[in-house]
Design an enzyme around this catalytic site. Structure first.
Site, PDB file in Angstrom:
ATOM      1  N   HIS A   1      15.672   4.970   2.419  1.00  0.00           N
ATOM      2  CA  HIS A   1      15.713   5.223   3.868  1.00  0.00           C
ATOM      3  C   HIS A   1      14.457   5.929   4.369  1.00  0.00           C
ATOM      4  O   HIS A   1      14.212   5.971   5.568  1.00  0.00           O
ATOM      5  CB  HIS A   1      16.952   6.067   4.203  1.00  0.00           C
TER       6      HIS A   1
ATOM      7  N   ASP B   1       8.230   8.962   9.523  1.00  0.00           N
ATOM      8  CA  ASP B   1       9.669   8.695   9.501  1.00  0.00           C
ATOM      9  C   ASP B   1       9.893   7.321   8.882  1.00  0.00           C
ATOM     10  O   ASP B   1       9.145   6.390   9.185  1.00  0.00           O
ATOM     11  CB  ASP B   1      10.219   8.688  10.939  1.00  0.00           C
TER      12      ASP B   1
HETATM   13  C1  GDG Z   1      17.005   8.966   7.592  1.00  0.00           C
HETATM   14  C2  GDG Z   1      15.496   8.681   7.717  1.00  0.00           C
HETATM   15  C3  GDG Z   1      16.045   6.587   8.968  1.00  0.00           C
HETATM   16  C4  GDG Z   1      20.895  13.670  15.767  1.00  0.00           C
HETATM   17  N1  GDG Z   1      21.286  14.720  16.509  1.00  0.00           N
HETATM   18  C5  GDG Z   1      22.521  14.453  16.953  1.00  0.00           C
HETATM   19  C6  GDG Z   1      22.898  13.202  16.478  1.00  0.00           C
HETATM   20  N2  GDG Z   1      21.887  12.741  15.738  1.00  0.00           N
HETATM   21  C7  GDG Z   1      21.875  11.424  15.109  1.00  0.00           C
HETATM   22  C8  GDG Z   1      20.970  10.481  15.864  1.00  0.00           C
HETATM   23  C9  GDG Z   1      20.678   9.441  14.785  1.00  0.00           C
HETATM   24  C10 GDG Z   1      20.735  10.258  13.503  1.00  0.00           C
HETATM   25  O1  GDG Z   1      21.378  11.485  13.785  1.00  0.00           O
HETATM   26  C11 GDG Z   1      19.347  10.586  12.987  1.00  0.00           C
HETATM   27  O2  GDG Z   1      18.794   9.428  12.445  1.00  0.00           O
HETATM   28  P1  GDG Z   1      17.238   9.278  12.214  1.00  0.00           P
HETATM   29  O3  GDG Z   1      16.973   7.878  11.839  1.00  0.00           O
HETATM   30  O4  GDG Z   1      16.549   9.663  13.450  1.00  0.00           O
HETATM   31  O5  GDG Z   1      16.827  10.329  11.092  1.00  0.00           O
HETATM   32  P2  GDG Z   1      17.302  10.896   9.633  1.00  0.00           P
HETATM   33  O6  GDG Z   1      18.528  11.710   9.736  1.00  0.00           O
HETATM   34  O7  GDG Z   1      16.109  11.630   9.122  1.00  0.00           O
HETATM   35  O8  GDG Z   1      17.601   9.616   8.716  1.00  0.00           O
HETATM   36  C12 GDG Z   1      15.207   7.870   8.969  1.00  0.00           C
HETATM   37  C13 GDG Z   1      17.513   6.886   8.695  1.00  0.00           C
HETATM   38  O9  GDG Z   1      17.670   7.665   7.517  1.00  0.00           O
HETATM   39  C14 GDG Z   1      18.312   5.600   8.529  1.00  0.00           C
HETATM   40  O10 GDG Z   1      17.789   4.784   7.548  1.00  0.00           O
HETATM   41  O11 GDG Z   1      15.927   5.988  10.248  1.00  0.00           O
HETATM   42  O12 GDG Z   1      13.838   7.537   9.033  1.00  0.00           O
HETATM   43  O13 GDG Z   1      14.752   9.893   7.722  1.00  0.00           O
HETATM   44  O14 GDG Z   1      21.676   8.471  14.746  1.00  0.00           O
HETATM   45  O15 GDG Z   1      21.635  10.002  16.979  1.00  0.00           O
HETATM   46  N3  GDG Z   1      24.078  12.614  16.732  1.00  0.00           N
HETATM   47  C15 GDG Z   1      24.956  13.335  17.513  1.00  0.00           C
HETATM   48  N4  GDG Z   1      24.641  14.561  18.008  1.00  0.00           N
HETATM   49  C16 GDG Z   1      23.452  15.158  17.750  1.00  0.00           C
HETATM   50  O16 GDG Z   1      23.200  16.283  18.206  1.00  0.00           O
HETATM   51  N5  GDG Z   1      26.141  12.788  17.820  1.00  0.00           N
END
Ligand code: GDG
Length: 473
Positions: free
Chosen positions: A159, A367
């Protein structure tokens, strides 16, 4: 179709009264419900200090899926999770050599837990199962399972980014890590750049080659290595956002903003997300474009994460300090430029806030993908869409061509892009948004799951030479 076994560090065991899991978990459990499945991993709990090693996973059944979880000791968690995974692999794979800490003790813990997982998972596997392992915590799992005699088809999805060889080789055991990847039949990365980095490594280290059909031979074993960019549940998210007018939190936030334009950032509190640089860019924007003072509000939602790792506590202090400085400098009695919220906001409210925002700031320093970028696009009103300001170093940048791409290290440039986004005419906003929306509607999380599993189904189950990939101890 064979039964699907998913292995990930954490397992979203459904529990009554807790909010539904996010898009990835929905897609994976959907695939398991369709063909029968087992989801295996850490329970999120620690063992009492004097408990011995767990002898079996704890099983729960729900809608045709078996959830199998294991408690880990404090020591295992320190070494495997907080240590090697989150203080070595995470920073290094995000190009942060300066933040890595390598110790033999942590590495030993990493292998110990992967071995434990293999030992507890192996009895649950039948020869026909397809096994899909997720993320950097579990790279050696296939090699461990193969050492235990499992000949199943096994896939791995990373990821986070796969760094270029000059960075990867900083890892003292880089050769073992790549050898462990070669024990899988399919290795999925987020973007073609990650695949390119893998290819360059294989070529430079002289451990294999790319075949004309795109597969690789690595250490004598044939592995499909491809990009499968993770998507979101685009239509569901768009529908939730469209219905969010009824959400009380969204309504209250809109009222509190009055006529001001909303700029939004949503990230786990993590140094890879570039939150400090982004806040500095906002500060520069307020300095260079004073006419926007009092006319926009930047809402940064940042739930805390990985508090057990010292670098995270340090950045929490840094970001809080910056937020205080900006608000101290620019606030008026009736206007606060930055609202910095250090906790989780419900998913429906989040969708509504994205939709109301004129600008989405997604500016990670690095990322794997970044799902917030895709959620922001999905949530927009087609008649009045907001502008996505996206770091060129997010995996999502390879797909979202309608975003304003920015270099987060260039604080002045990002400040200029914020002004450009706020001023962007409706027609340009619509043009940019519609190409991005089409892309993420077609390549959603269901597409991701299907295409990875198709590749896994179509690879031969472990050919005889697979036994030669011994687990690295
Ligand atoms: C890893 C990789 C890759 C965040 N704050 C709140 C909230 N979130 C949710 C977002 C999003 C998720 O968390 C974060 O996903 P990301 O993709 O931005 O980042 P990582 O957690 O680092 O994930 C990344 C991912 O895996 C998938 O393969 O994209 O690059 O690092 O869905 O919405 N959700 C809620 N409240 C919050 O305050 N409900």
């Amino acid at each position: 179709m064979s039964r699907l076994v998913v292995v990930s560090n954490r397992v979203p065991v459904p529990t009554p009264g807790t909010p539904p899991a996010g898009g990835l978990a929905v897609a994976l459990s959907g695939a398991m419900k369709a063909r029968g499945g087992l989801w295996f991993g850490w329970s999120g709990r620690t063992l009492p200090p004097d408990a011995g090693e767990p002898r079996a996973a704890q099983l729960t059944e729900s809608e045709g899926v078996t959830y199998a979880v294991v408690d880990l000791s404090e020591r295992d968690l320190d070494d495997y999770y907080a240590g090697f995974s989150n203080r070595m692999l995470w920073p290094l794979f995000h190009y942060r050599m300066d933040l890595t800490e390598f110790t033999r003790v942590n590495l030993a813990g990493y292998h110990r837990v992967n071995r434990l997982f293999s030992r507890l998972l192996a009895p649950q596997i039948t020869p026909e199962d397809a096994i899909w392992v997720h993320d950097y915590h579990l790279i050696p799992l296939a090699a461990e399972l193969r050492s235990a005699g499992c000949k199943n088809r096994m896939g791995f999805f990373l990821h986070i980014p796969f760094p270029p060889p000059d960075i990867l080789t900083v890892l003292p055991n880089h050769a073992d890590v790549v050898r462990s990847l070669a024990a899988y039949d399919v290795v999925g990365f987020q973007t073609p750049i990650d695949v390119e980095n893998f290819e360059t490594y294989v070529r430079r280290e002289k451990i294999g080659r790319r075949l004309p059909d795109g597969r690789f031979v690595v250490h004598g074993r044939t592995v499909r290595v491809e990009a499968y960019p993770v998507g979101i549940e685009t239509q569901t998210f768009a529908d939730v956002a469209a219905a969010s007018g009824r959400n009380a939190l969204v309504r209250r936030t809109k009222e509190s903003l009055g006529d001001r334009k909303l700029i939004i950032g949503v990230d786990r509190l993590d140094y890879s997300k570039g939150i400090a640089e982004r806040i500095q860019a906002f500060e520069t924007f307020l300095l260079l474009d004073p006419e926007w003072r009092g006319r926009c509000t930047y809402l940064q939602i940042t739930p805390k994460s990985r508090g057990e790792v010292p670098e995270y506590a340090a950045m929490e202090r840094e970001v809080a300090g910056l937020a205080g400085r900006i608000n101290g400098t620019f606030s008026e009695l009736d206007w606060t430029p930055l609202r910095y919220v250090n906790r989780t906001v419900g998913r429906n409210a989040l969708a509504g806030l994205y939709r109301y925002a004129r600008v989405g700031l997604v500016t990670p320093l690095r990322d794997g993908m970044n799902l917030v970028a895709k959620e922001f696009v999905a949530a927009q009103d087609p008649e009045n869409p907001g502008v996505l300001l996206l770091s060129r170093f997010a995996g999502a940048a390879s797909e979202l061509d309608g975003a304003l791409l920015t270099n987060p290290y260039d604080v002045d440039g990002t400040a200029g892009s914020i002004a450009r986004a706020l001023d962007m005419p409706l027609e340009e906003r619509k043009d940019r948004w519609s190409s991005m929306f089409q892309r993420i509607r077609e390549y959603d999380v269901a597409w991701w799951c299907r295409s990875f599993l198709d590749a896994l189904e179509n690879e031969e189950a472990a050919p005889p030479q697979a036994g030669r990939i011994a687990a690295v101890r």
